[in-house]
Scaffold this active site. Structure first.
Site, PDB file in Angstrom:
ATOM      1  N   SER A 126       0.320  -0.943   0.079  1.00 46.47           N
ATOM      2  CA  SER A 126       0.277  -0.312  -0.230  1.00 46.47           C
ATOM      3  C   SER A 126       0.585   1.486   0.174  1.00 46.47           C
ATOM      4  O   SER A 126       2.412   1.346   0.605  1.00 46.47           O
ATOM      5  CB  SER A 126      -0.826   0.069   1.053  1.00 46.47           C
ATOM      6  N   TYR A 152      -1.891   0.157  10.203  1.00 50.55           N
ATOM      7  CA  TYR A 152      -2.531  -0.323   9.027  1.00 50.55           C
ATOM      8  C   TYR A 152      -1.423  -0.480   8.063  1.00 50.55           C
ATOM      9  O   TYR A 152      -0.320  -1.508   7.529  1.00 50.55           O
ATOM     10  CB  TYR A 152      -3.736  -0.079   8.138  1.00 50.55           C
ATOM     11  N   LYS A 156       1.766  -3.208   6.456  1.00 48.96           N
ATOM     12  CA  LYS A 156       2.002  -3.577   4.597  1.00 48.96           C
ATOM     13  C   LYS A 156       3.246  -3.428   4.913  1.00 48.96           C
ATOM     14  O   LYS A 156       4.180  -4.015   4.259  1.00 48.96           O
ATOM     15  CB  LYS A 156       1.199  -2.343   4.324  1.00 48.96           C
ATOM     16  N   PHE A 185      -2.594   2.595  -5.230  1.00 49.54           N
ATOM     17  CA  PHE A 185      -2.348   3.904  -3.675  1.00 49.54           C
ATOM     18  C   PHE A 185      -4.235   3.350  -3.916  1.00 49.54           C
ATOM     19  O   PHE A 185      -4.739   2.874  -3.354  1.00 49.54           O
ATOM     20  CB  PHE A 185      -2.080   5.038  -5.406  1.00 49.54           C
TER      21      PHE A 185
END
Ligand code: UDP
Length: 346
Positions: A126, A152, A156, A185
């Protein structure tokens, strides 16, 4: 190829599964259905009964993953299965680390002791791994330092690092793996055939929430922060169509050779502000709706849009959908045709 798709019942995983089947590959779809939907799994099974297998299970179930991977002779993994809400990750960080990191490690352990080691791994990473890039690194290249602003984003980034160590280990063992980390994105839109779409519960994403307002399903949308240092004071993101995103996965699967580790940005290379997205939804839907200004949402980065030149030059990928209204229309058409989302809910 014979592909394990984790999180296959989710928004992006289901679109990727459909494309893999369309291109003649075999798909083992693994999902615990905690956030995904049974309906797209049933639809894919009906259209491709011989090449599609759905397994209801958790990433962290080592025994199940190993036995499925051995039985179906899996050679490639597309790993989408993850919790993916920035705001929720701030409220429940341990749940995010447990699922996105610990669950993925358990899956890697299962894959590592499979009878025939997998040859390719494509990871849904991400742009959240970049955090708030400095102004001179926007649009963001892959070389931008990674400093996430949310749990989050950190899950990743941790998994990227774990996968790179795993790829090094495989190289040292003389059994190299092709590892691709695709840094998404903001993904939006729906499959052009109208079969698959975006249906989250709870829905937290900007485009679907604005469309729900346009369809009269919500009475307002809140803009989370209007005092950011951007031209209109709202956050800027790069919205890429899900079909384009999926195409990047197929290119990575076909072109990155074992022994190679690569990270690529997937975005159109243009930013749109929250206000611009809301205006696009109003234009496309022809509906006006109530917009309220609200405080910033914890964990949100200020402005993120991609420099996608690396994937353009190395994999020949470029977004086919680059107009914001067109991307919004694709999401709007699906949501209008499926006002309650998939029909597997009460
Ligand atoms: N956003 C907003 N109101 C909403 C949902 C999102 O203002 O109801 C903003 C959010 O703060 C962010 C942008 O829209 O700046 C995109 O958020 P989204 O949740 O869609 O994706 P994210 O960038 O968090 O992955």
């Amino acid at each position: 190829m014979r592909v394990l798709v984790t999180g296959a019942a989710g928004y992006i995983g289901s679109h990727a599964s459909k494309r893999l089947l369309h291109d003649g590959h075999h798909v083992l779809a693994l999902d615990d259905l905690s956030r995904g939907h049974q309906t797209p799994m049933d639809l894919l099974k009906q259209s491709h009964p011989d090449r599609f297998t759905f397994a209801h299970g958790r990433l962290g179930d080592r025994v199940k993953v190993k036995s499925l991977v051995d039985d179906l002779k899996i050679d490639t993994v597309m790993h989408f299965g993850a919790l993916a809400y920035v705001g929720e990750s701030v409220d429940r960080p341990l749940r995010y680390y447990q699922n996105n990191v610990a669950g993925a490690i358990a899956m890697l352990e299962a894959l590592d002791c499979a009878e025939s080691p997998i040859q390719r791994f494509i990871f849904s990473s991400s742009c959240a791994t970049y955090g708030d890039p400095p102004d001179d690194l926007i649009p963001v290249p892959e070389t931008c330092p990674q400093s996430p602003t949310s749990p989050y984003g950190r899950t990743k980034l941790h998994l990227e690092q774990i996968l790179m160590d795993y790829a090094d280990h495989r190289r040292a063992k003389g059994s190299p793996i092709a590892l691709t980390m695709l840094r998404y994105f903001n993904v939006a839109g729906a499959d052009s055939s109208g079969i698959l779409g975006e249906d989250h519960d709870p829905e937290t994403h900007l485009i679907p929430i604005a469309i729900q307002c346009a369809l009269g399903q919500r009475d307002h949308i809140s803009i989370f922060g209007t005092d950011y240092p951007t031209p209109d004071g709202t956050n800027i993101r790069d919205y890429v169509h899900v079909d384009d995103l999926v195409d990047a996965h197929l290119r990575a699967m076909e072109r990155i050779e074992p022994g190679r580790t690569e990270a690529f940005n997937i975005g159109i290379g243009k930013g749109a502000s929250v206000r611009e997205v809301i205006e696009a939804v109003k234009r496309v839907s022809g509906s006006d709706f109530n917009v309220q200004e609200a405080p910033r949402r914890p964990g949100d980065a200020i402005a993120l849009f991609a420099d996608p030149s690396k994937i353009q030059s190395e994999l020949g990928w470029s977004a086919q959908h680059t107009d914001l209204d067109e991307i919004v229309r694709s999401a709007y058409d699906w949501m209008k045709a499926h006002p309650k989302g998939y029909d597997d809910k009460n």
